[in-house]
Design a protein around this motif. Structure first.
Motif, PDB file in Angstrom:
ATOM      1  N   HIS A  80       0.822  -1.211   0.000  1.00  0.00           N
ATOM      2  CA  HIS A  80       0.000   0.000   0.000  1.00  0.00           C
ATOM      3  C   HIS A  80       0.855   1.260   0.000  1.00  0.00           C
ATOM      4  CE1 HIS A  80      -4.037  -1.469   0.060  1.00  0.00           C
ATOM      5  NE2 HIS A  80      -3.788  -2.294   1.066  1.00  0.00           N
ATOM      6  N   ARG A  81       1.969   1.208   0.682  1.00  0.00           N
ATOM      7  CA  ARG A  81       2.859   2.375   0.659  1.00  0.00           C
ATOM      8  C   ARG A  81       3.364   2.617  -0.763  1.00  0.00           C
ATOM      9  NH1 ARG A  81       8.275   3.482   4.224  1.00  0.00           N
ATOM     10  NH2 ARG A  81       9.173   1.855   2.981  1.00  0.00           N
ATOM     11  N   GLU A  82       3.678   1.549  -1.475  1.00  0.00           N
ATOM     12  CA  GLU A  82       4.118   1.679  -2.868  1.00  0.00           C
ATOM     13  C   GLU A  82       2.996   2.229  -3.747  1.00  0.00           C
ATOM     14  OE1 GLU A  82       6.869   1.743  -5.824  1.00  0.00           O
ATOM     15  OE2 GLU A  82       7.228   1.280  -3.713  1.00  0.00           O
ATOM     16  N   LYS A  83       1.760   1.809  -3.478  1.00  0.00           N
ATOM     17  CA  LYS A  83       0.621   2.352  -4.230  1.00  0.00           C
ATOM     18  C   LYS A  83       0.479   3.853  -3.993  1.00  0.00           C
ATOM     19  CE  LYS A  83      -2.502  -1.624  -4.440  1.00  0.00           C
ATOM     20  NZ  LYS A  83      -3.803  -2.141  -3.979  1.00  0.00           N
ATOM     21  N   LEU A  84       0.682   4.268  -2.745  1.00  0.00           N
ATOM     22  CA  LEU A  84       0.589   5.699  -2.437  1.00  0.00           C
ATOM     23  C   LEU A  84       1.675   6.486  -3.158  1.00  0.00           C
ATOM     24  CD1 LEU A  84      -0.166   5.533   1.391  1.00  0.00           C
ATOM     25  CD2 LEU A  84      -1.780   6.024  -0.455  1.00  0.00           C
ATOM     26  N   LYS A  85       2.859   5.903  -3.213  1.00  0.00           N
ATOM     27  CA  LYS A  85       3.964   6.556  -3.921  1.00  0.00           C
ATOM     28  C   LYS A  85       3.652   6.674  -5.413  1.00  0.00           C
ATOM     29  CE  LYS A  85       8.831   5.930  -4.996  1.00  0.00           C
ATOM     30  NZ  LYS A  85       9.932   4.983  -4.979  1.00  0.00           N
ATOM     31  N   ILE A  86       3.152   5.613  -5.992  1.00  0.00           N
ATOM     32  CA  ILE A  86       2.798   5.635  -7.423  1.00  0.00           C
ATOM     33  C   ILE A  86       1.689   6.652  -7.671  1.00  0.00           C
ATOM     34  CG2 ILE A  86       1.713   4.270  -9.261  1.00  0.00           C
ATOM     35  CD1 ILE A  86       3.283   1.843  -8.125  1.00  0.00           C
ATOM     36  N   PHE A  87       0.700   6.690  -6.797  1.00  0.00           N
ATOM     37  CA  PHE A  87      -0.378   7.657  -6.946  1.00  0.00           C
ATOM     38  C   PHE A  87       0.173   9.073  -6.929  1.00  0.00           C
ATOM     39  CE2 PHE A  87      -3.635  10.529  -5.518  1.00  0.00           C
ATOM     40  CZ  PHE A  87      -4.769  10.106  -6.192  1.00  0.00           C
ATOM     41  N   PHE A  88       1.070   9.357  -5.993  1.00  0.00           N
ATOM     42  CA  PHE A  88       1.647  10.695  -5.891  1.00  0.00           C
ATOM     43  C   PHE A  88       2.416  11.050  -7.173  1.00  0.00           C
ATOM     44  CE2 PHE A  88       4.805  13.826  -4.719  1.00  0.00           C
ATOM     45  CZ  PHE A  88       4.058  14.731  -3.983  1.00  0.00           C
ATOM     46  N   GLU A  89       3.275  10.136  -7.613  1.00  0.00           N
ATOM     47  CA  GLU A  89       4.090  10.406  -8.809  1.00  0.00           C
ATOM     48  C   GLU A  89       3.228  10.589 -10.056  1.00  0.00           C
ATOM     49  OE1 GLU A  89       6.702   7.032  -8.867  1.00  0.00           O
ATOM     50  OE2 GLU A  89       8.049   7.876  -7.350  1.00  0.00           O
ATOM     51  N   GLN A  90       2.247   9.710 -10.237  1.00  0.00           N
ATOM     52  CA  GLN A  90       1.413   9.774 -11.433  1.00  0.00           C
ATOM     53  C   GLN A  90       0.501  11.000 -11.420  1.00  0.00           C
ATOM     54  OE1 GLN A  90       1.812   7.837 -14.092  1.00  0.00           O
ATOM     55  NE2 GLN A  90       3.483   6.876 -12.950  1.00  0.00           N
ATOM     56  N   PHE A 126       1.213  13.808 -10.011  1.00  0.00           N
ATOM     57  CA  PHE A 126       2.093  14.951 -10.282  1.00  0.00           C
ATOM     58  C   PHE A 126       2.358  15.073 -11.787  1.00  0.00           C
ATOM     59  CE2 PHE A 126       6.465  16.500 -10.949  1.00  0.00           C
ATOM     60  CZ  PHE A 126       6.296  17.801 -10.509  1.00  0.00           C
ATOM     61  N   LYS A 127       2.682  13.938 -12.423  1.00  0.00           N
ATOM     62  CA  LYS A 127       2.934  13.965 -13.871  1.00  0.00           C
ATOM     63  C   LYS A 127       1.697  14.416 -14.638  1.00  0.00           C
ATOM     64  CE  LYS A 127       6.497  10.405 -13.934  1.00  0.00           C
ATOM     65  NZ  LYS A 127       6.817   9.014 -14.296  1.00  0.00           N
ATOM     66  N   ALA A 128       0.535  13.935 -14.218  1.00  0.00           N
ATOM     67  CA  ALA A 128      -0.702  14.314 -14.904  1.00  0.00           C
ATOM     68  C   ALA A 128      -1.004  15.793 -14.716  1.00  0.00           C
ATOM     69  CB  ALA A 128      -1.862  13.469 -14.391  1.00  0.00           C
ATOM     70  N   SER A 129      -0.664  16.348 -13.566  1.00  0.00           N
ATOM     71  CA  SER A 129      -0.939  17.768 -13.329  1.00  0.00           C
ATOM     72  C   SER A 129      -0.029  18.667 -14.150  1.00  0.00           C
ATOM     73  CB  SER A 129      -0.803  18.096 -11.851  1.00  0.00           C
ATOM     74  OG  SER A 129       0.563  18.085 -11.478  1.00  0.00           O
ATOM     75  N   LYS A 130       1.167  18.197 -14.480  1.00  0.00           N
ATOM     76  CA  LYS A 130       2.103  19.001 -15.280  1.00  0.00           C
ATOM     77  C   LYS A 130       1.749  18.981 -16.761  1.00  0.00           C
ATOM     78  CE  LYS A 130       4.441  20.371 -11.873  1.00  0.00           C
ATOM     79  NZ  LYS A 130       4.247  21.723 -11.445  1.00  0.00           N
ATOM     80  N   ASN A 131       1.067  17.938 -17.181  1.00  0.00           N
ATOM     81  CA  ASN A 131       0.642  17.828 -18.571  1.00  0.00           C
ATOM     82  C   ASN A 131      -0.840  18.200 -18.643  1.00  0.00           C
ATOM     83  OD1 ASN A 131       0.152  17.207 -21.204  1.00  0.00           O
ATOM     84  ND2 ASN A 131       0.946  15.111 -21.082  1.00  0.00           N
ATOM     85  N   GLN A 132      -1.141  19.310 -19.282  1.00  0.00           N
ATOM     86  CA  GLN A 132      -2.505  19.831 -19.313  1.00  0.00           C
ATOM     87  C   GLN A 132      -3.478  18.921 -20.066  1.00  0.00           C
ATOM     88  OE1 GLN A 132      -3.444  22.415 -17.597  1.00  0.00           O
ATOM     89  NE2 GLN A 132      -1.371  22.837 -16.892  1.00  0.00           N
ATOM     90  N   ASN A 133      -2.959  18.111 -20.986  1.00  0.00           N
ATOM     91  CA  ASN A 133      -3.831  17.281 -21.819  1.00  0.00           C
ATOM     92  C   ASN A 133      -4.093  15.894 -21.219  1.00  0.00           C
ATOM     93  OD1 ASN A 133      -3.905  19.338 -23.706  1.00  0.00           O
ATOM     94  ND2 ASN A 133      -2.116  18.559 -24.793  1.00  0.00           N
ATOM     95  N   SER A 134      -3.529  15.601 -20.080  1.00  0.00           N
ATOM     96  CA  SER A 134      -3.706  14.255 -19.515  1.00  0.00           C
ATOM     97  C   SER A 134      -4.581  14.303 -18.267  1.00  0.00           C
ATOM     98  CB  SER A 134      -2.353  13.630 -19.186  1.00  0.00           C
ATOM     99  OG  SER A 134      -1.749  14.331 -18.139  1.00  0.00           O
ATOM    100  N   VAL A 135      -5.213  13.195 -18.027  1.00  0.00           N
ATOM    101  CA  VAL A 135      -6.043  13.032 -16.838  1.00  0.00           C
ATOM    102  C   VAL A 135      -5.547  11.788 -16.118  1.00  0.00           C
ATOM    103  CG1 VAL A 135      -8.377  12.581 -15.989  1.00  0.00           C
ATOM    104  CG2 VAL A 135      -8.029  14.097 -17.935  1.00  0.00           C
ATOM    105  N   PHE A 136      -5.335  11.928 -14.853  1.00  0.00           N
ATOM    106  CA  PHE A 136      -4.842  10.787 -14.070  1.00  0.00           C
ATOM    107  C   PHE A 136      -6.019   9.935 -13.606  1.00  0.00           C
ATOM    108  CE2 PHE A 136      -3.816   9.113  -9.787  1.00  0.00           C
ATOM    109  CZ  PHE A 136      -2.956   8.119 -10.200  1.00  0.00           C
ATOM    110  N   VAL A 137      -5.919   8.627 -13.900  1.00  0.00           N
ATOM    111  CA  VAL A 137      -6.929   7.677 -13.446  1.00  0.00           C
ATOM    112  C   VAL A 137      -6.214   6.669 -12.548  1.00  0.00           C
ATOM    113  CG1 VAL A 137      -8.598   5.938 -14.146  1.00  0.00           C
ATOM    114  CG2 VAL A 137      -8.260   7.965 -15.560  1.00  0.00           C
ATOM    115  N   ASP A 138      -6.732   6.502 -11.356  1.00  0.00           N
ATOM    116  CA  ASP A 138      -6.118   5.602 -10.375  1.00  0.00           C
ATOM    117  C   ASP A 138      -6.493   4.150 -10.702  1.00  0.00           C
ATOM    118  OD1 ASP A 138      -4.910   4.486  -8.186  1.00  0.00           O
ATOM    119  OD2 ASP A 138      -6.509   5.048  -6.801  1.00  0.00           O
TER     120      ASP A 138
END
Length: 193
Positions: free
Chosen positions: A71-81, A83-95
């Motif tokens: 679960h800690r790894e999932k939280l890390k992946i969620f945070f990283e993904q 962040f990447k989605a927020s920097k790219n205006q055309n992408s939407v992050f789906v968990d």
């Protein structure tokens, strides 16, 4: 005088008495040896049963620690993904990891806490520390997720600093607990088996 004693010992009724006494003595010694061997075998069997029970407890706690790490790894992946989605205006992050589903983590949590308290109460503080830090990470990510949903302005630098701080505090604590449990099990085996 010695001759008289030997003469008495050569009489058949005394020889039979001496043989009978010797047989009784050998029987008594055999009974004591048998009782001692039975006691040792029973003691070993009980220690072995206790060892296997303790081994199962350690395996259950280890499994829960692995779930915590997952679960800690999932939280890390969620945070990283996110962040990447927020920097790219055309992408939407789906968990896709189902990060906020804690059913596997919460399953048997009370039993694991009880097992730690009963068998390894000296590790209770470390276990509670891990749970507190994991909950802090989860809260941070959940709050971040809500900010993303409501399009709130996110200070990613501050969020990353907080995430890293909590993650570093947790660091290798689950692995340390797991190693300590295995060492306790090994010491029990060395002492009793």
């Amino acid at each position: 005088m010695f001759y008289n004693i030997f003469y008495l010992l050569y009489r058949p009724e005394y020889i039979a008495l001496i043989v009978a006494l010797f047989a009784v003595l050998v029987s008594i010694i055999a009974i004591f040896v048998n009782v001692y061997i039975s006691w040792r075998n029973r003691k070993y069997a009980l220690a072995r049963e206790e060892y296997f029970k303790l081994q199962q407890v350690v395996e259950r706690i280890d499994a829960k620690l692995l779930v915590l790490e997952n679960h800690r790894e999932k939280l890390k992946i969620f945070f990283e993904q996110s962040f990447k989605a927020s920097k790219n205006q055309n992408s939407v992050f789906v968990d896709m990891n189902n990060t906020f589903n804690l059913n596997t983590f919460e399953e048997n949590s009370e039993m694991i806490a009880a097992l730690i308290d009963i068998y390894f109460n000296n590790m209770g503080d470390n276990w509670n520390f891990c749970l507190v830090k994991f909950n802090e990470l989860l809260t941070l990510i959940f709050r971040l997720n809500k900010n993303i949903e409501y399009n709130t302005l996110i200070n990613w630098e501050e969020e990353a600093r907080n995430f890293n701080k909590i993650s570093l505090e947790l660091n290798n604590k689950p692995k340390e607990i797991s190693d300590a449990l295995k060492n306790e099990l090994k010491r029990f085996k060395e002492r009793n088996l």
